[in-house]
Design an enzyme around this catalytic site. Structure first.
Site, PDB file in Angstrom:
ATOM      1  N   LYS A  14       4.135   4.306   2.465  1.00  0.00           N
ATOM      2  CA  LYS A  14       5.384   4.721   3.073  1.00  0.00           C
ATOM      3  C   LYS A  14       6.396   3.575   3.145  1.00  0.00           C
ATOM      4  O   LYS A  14       7.604   3.799   3.160  1.00  0.00           O
ATOM      5  CB  LYS A  14       5.115   5.207   4.515  1.00  0.00           C
ATOM      6  CG  LYS A  14       4.206   6.395   4.623  1.00  0.00           C
ATOM      7  CD  LYS A  14       3.971   6.691   6.122  1.00  0.00           C
ATOM      8  CE  LYS A  14       2.903   7.747   6.304  1.00  0.00           C
ATOM      9  NZ  LYS A  14       2.517   7.874   7.724  1.00  0.00           N
ATOM     10  N   GLY A  15       5.908   2.359   3.217  1.00  0.00           N
ATOM     11  CA  GLY A  15       6.736   1.208   3.597  1.00  0.00           C
ATOM     12  C   GLY A  15       7.997   0.963   2.795  1.00  0.00           C
ATOM     13  O   GLY A  15       8.969   0.423   3.310  1.00  0.00           O
TER      14      GLY A  15
ATOM     15  N   GLU B  18       7.868  -1.909  -4.088  1.00  0.00           N
ATOM     16  CA  GLU B  18       6.963  -2.118  -2.949  1.00  0.00           C
ATOM     17  C   GLU B  18       7.724  -2.744  -1.777  1.00  0.00           C
ATOM     18  O   GLU B  18       8.766  -3.372  -1.974  1.00  0.00           O
ATOM     19  CB  GLU B  18       5.839  -3.089  -3.366  1.00  0.00           C
ATOM     20  CG  GLU B  18       4.458  -2.496  -3.410  1.00  0.00           C
ATOM     21  CD  GLU B  18       3.890  -2.054  -2.067  1.00  0.00           C
ATOM     22  OE1 GLU B  18       4.639  -1.589  -1.195  1.00  0.00           O
ATOM     23  OE2 GLU B  18       2.676  -2.162  -1.899  1.00  0.00           O
ATOM     24  N   ASP B  19       7.181  -2.584  -0.584  1.00  0.00           N
ATOM     25  CA  ASP B  19       7.804  -3.229   0.575  1.00  0.00           C
ATOM     26  C   ASP B  19       7.413  -4.696   0.665  1.00  0.00           C
ATOM     27  O   ASP B  19       8.256  -5.566   0.854  1.00  0.00           O
ATOM     28  CB  ASP B  19       7.466  -2.482   1.876  1.00  0.00           C
ATOM     29  CG  ASP B  19       5.965  -2.289   2.108  1.00  0.00           C
ATOM     30  OD1 ASP B  19       5.155  -2.630   1.216  1.00  0.00           O
ATOM     31  OD2 ASP B  19       5.592  -1.787   3.187  1.00  0.00           O
TER      32      ASP B  19
ATOM     33  N   ASP C 167       1.290  -9.028   0.351  1.00  0.00           N
ATOM     34  CA  ASP C 167       0.621  -9.894   1.327  1.00  0.00           C
ATOM     35  C   ASP C 167      -0.585 -10.536   0.629  1.00  0.00           C
ATOM     36  O   ASP C 167      -0.452 -11.582   0.009  1.00  0.00           O
ATOM     37  CB  ASP C 167       0.241  -9.006   2.522  1.00  0.00           C
ATOM     38  CG  ASP C 167      -0.396  -9.755   3.670  1.00  0.00           C
ATOM     39  OD1 ASP C 167      -1.295 -10.574   3.433  1.00  0.00           O
ATOM     40  OD2 ASP C 167      -0.031  -9.524   4.836  1.00  0.00           O
TER      41      ASP C 167
ATOM     42  N   LYS D  94       4.627 -12.749   0.731  1.00  0.00           N
ATOM     43  CA  LYS D  94       4.054 -13.787   1.604  1.00  0.00           C
ATOM     44  C   LYS D  94       3.197 -14.705   0.738  1.00  0.00           C
ATOM     45  O   LYS D  94       1.990 -14.450   0.583  1.00  0.00           O
ATOM     46  CB  LYS D  94       3.167 -13.141   2.678  1.00  0.00           C
ATOM     47  CG  LYS D  94       3.889 -12.335   3.738  1.00  0.00           C
ATOM     48  CD  LYS D  94       2.849 -11.754   4.711  1.00  0.00           C
ATOM     49  CE  LYS D  94       3.448 -11.005   5.848  1.00  0.00           C
ATOM     50  NZ  LYS D  94       2.425 -10.285   6.640  1.00  0.00           N
TER      51      LYS D  94
ATOM     52  N   PHE E 152       3.290 -11.176  10.735  1.00  0.00           N
ATOM     53  CA  PHE E 152       3.409  -9.738  10.491  1.00  0.00           C
ATOM     54  C   PHE E 152       4.827  -9.284  10.817  1.00  0.00           C
ATOM     55  O   PHE E 152       5.352  -9.561  11.882  1.00  0.00           O
ATOM     56  CB  PHE E 152       2.399  -8.977  11.344  1.00  0.00           C
ATOM     57  CG  PHE E 152       2.128  -7.592  10.839  1.00  0.00           C
ATOM     58  CD1 PHE E 152       1.247  -7.377   9.795  1.00  0.00           C
ATOM     59  CD2 PHE E 152       2.784  -6.499  11.393  1.00  0.00           C
ATOM     60  CE1 PHE E 152       1.009  -6.087   9.313  1.00  0.00           C
ATOM     61  CE2 PHE E 152       2.555  -5.208  10.911  1.00  0.00           C
ATOM     62  CZ  PHE E 152       1.664  -5.012   9.874  1.00  0.00           C
ATOM     63  N   VAL E 153       5.470  -8.588   9.866  1.00  0.00           N
ATOM     64  CA  VAL E 153       6.853  -8.161  10.059  1.00  0.00           C
ATOM     65  C   VAL E 153       6.961  -6.632  10.109  1.00  0.00           C
ATOM     66  O   VAL E 153       6.159  -5.927   9.493  1.00  0.00           O
ATOM     67  CB  VAL E 153       7.792  -8.714   8.954  1.00  0.00           C
ATOM     68  CG1 VAL E 153       7.893 -10.222   9.031  1.00  0.00           C
ATOM     69  CG2 VAL E 153       7.330  -8.300   7.564  1.00  0.00           C
TER      70      VAL E 153
ATOM     71  N   ASP F 108       5.928  -0.856   9.026  1.00  0.00           N
ATOM     72  CA  ASP F 108       5.401  -0.408  10.311  1.00  0.00           C
ATOM     73  C   ASP F 108       4.321  -1.328  10.875  1.00  0.00           C
ATOM     74  O   ASP F 108       3.755  -2.160  10.171  1.00  0.00           O
ATOM     75  CB  ASP F 108       4.760   0.973  10.138  1.00  0.00           C
ATOM     76  CG  ASP F 108       3.417   0.887   9.407  1.00  0.00           C
ATOM     77  OD1 ASP F 108       3.390   0.344   8.279  1.00  0.00           O
ATOM     78  OD2 ASP F 108       2.391   1.321   9.967  1.00  0.00           O
TER      79      ASP F 108
ATOM     80  N   ARG G 191       9.439   1.626  11.972  1.00  0.00           N
ATOM     81  CA  ARG G 191      10.023   1.809  10.631  1.00  0.00           C
ATOM     82  C   ARG G 191      11.535   1.999  10.681  1.00  0.00           C
ATOM     83  O   ARG G 191      12.239   1.726   9.724  1.00  0.00           O
ATOM     84  CB  ARG G 191       9.401   3.029   9.929  1.00  0.00           C
ATOM     85  CG  ARG G 191       7.931   2.880   9.586  1.00  0.00           C
ATOM     86  CD  ARG G 191       7.514   3.961   8.597  1.00  0.00           C
ATOM     87  NE  ARG G 191       6.065   4.173   8.580  1.00  0.00           N
ATOM     88  CZ  ARG G 191       5.220   3.490   7.820  1.00  0.00           C
ATOM     89  NH1 ARG G 191       5.661   2.553   7.017  1.00  0.00           N
ATOM     90  NH2 ARG G 191       3.928   3.740   7.862  1.00  0.00           N
TER      91      ARG G 191
END
Ligand code: IMP
Ligand code: MG
Length: 172
Positions: free
Chosen positions: A41-42, A97-98, A101, A129, A150-151, A157, A163
């Site tokens: 979803k990101g 992609e969001d 990581d 990251k 973590f963002v 989310d 979100r």
């Protein structure tokens, strides 16, 4: 304990960077058969803004993955929740992609989409990251490199919340 939010990237900063990425993608994909794959979803908010910054004919597909559950650490297990049901053979696929990581999700995505025989396959991520990478992956377009924290916000989310924030914040 109540969690606090600290602004990392304002909506203005994000939009400025998206305009630059959009121009770069527009020039790279002239005359190609561009299919944007938005990773749910990101990436939904980033993708909505990015495609409006691309001045080319294109189509948009959605692919669902779940890699974190409700945790803030990668489970290492990636699960498809929604697949792209059109043929991608001969298409120029750009995955949106969001965040990258550990790199495990993107590695899974690239393997999945390579098996669908596109003419080309590239990755655009809003965030990267570099200090968290466990699996080296090729990132073709990157919005911002950020630290380990973590963002949330702008589509990203924590346990499905935050979100709807207009910018990106660090959860402390
Ligand atoms: P990776 O497999 O560890 O690279 O994780 C990628 C996925 O985890 C992303 O598509 C996000 O959905 C989620 N994720 C990783 N880091 C963050 C973060 O800082 N905030 C929100 N989601 C994150
Ligand atoms: Mg997520």
């Amino acid at each position: 304990m109540k969690q606090k939010l600290k602004t990392l990237l304002s909506k203005e900063k994000i939009q400025k960077r998206i305009a630059v990425l959009g121009k770069q993608i527009t020039s790279d994909y002239k005359g190609k058969d561009l299919v944007i794959v938005c990773v749910l979803k990101g990436a939904f908010m980033f993708c909505a803004d990015l495609i409006r910054a691309i001045d080319l004919p294109l189509t948009v597909e959605f692919f669902g993955v779940q890699s974190y559950g409700d945790n803030t650490h990668s489970s290492g297990i990636v699960k498809t929740t929604l697949d792209v049901d059109i043929s991608l053979e001969g298409k120029d696929v750009l995955i949106v992609e969001d965040i990258v990581d550990t790199g495990l999700t993107v590695d899974y995505l690239l393997k999945h989409f390579l098996s669908r025989n596109p003419r080309s396959l590239k990755l655009c991520t809003l965030l990267l990251k570099p200090d968290c990478i466990q699996q080296e992956v090729q990132v073709d377009y990157c919005g911002f490199k950020i630290g380990k924290k973590f963002v949330v916000g702008y589509g990203l989310d924590a346990a499905q919340l935050y979100r709807n924030l207009k910018g990106l914040s660090v959860l402390t």
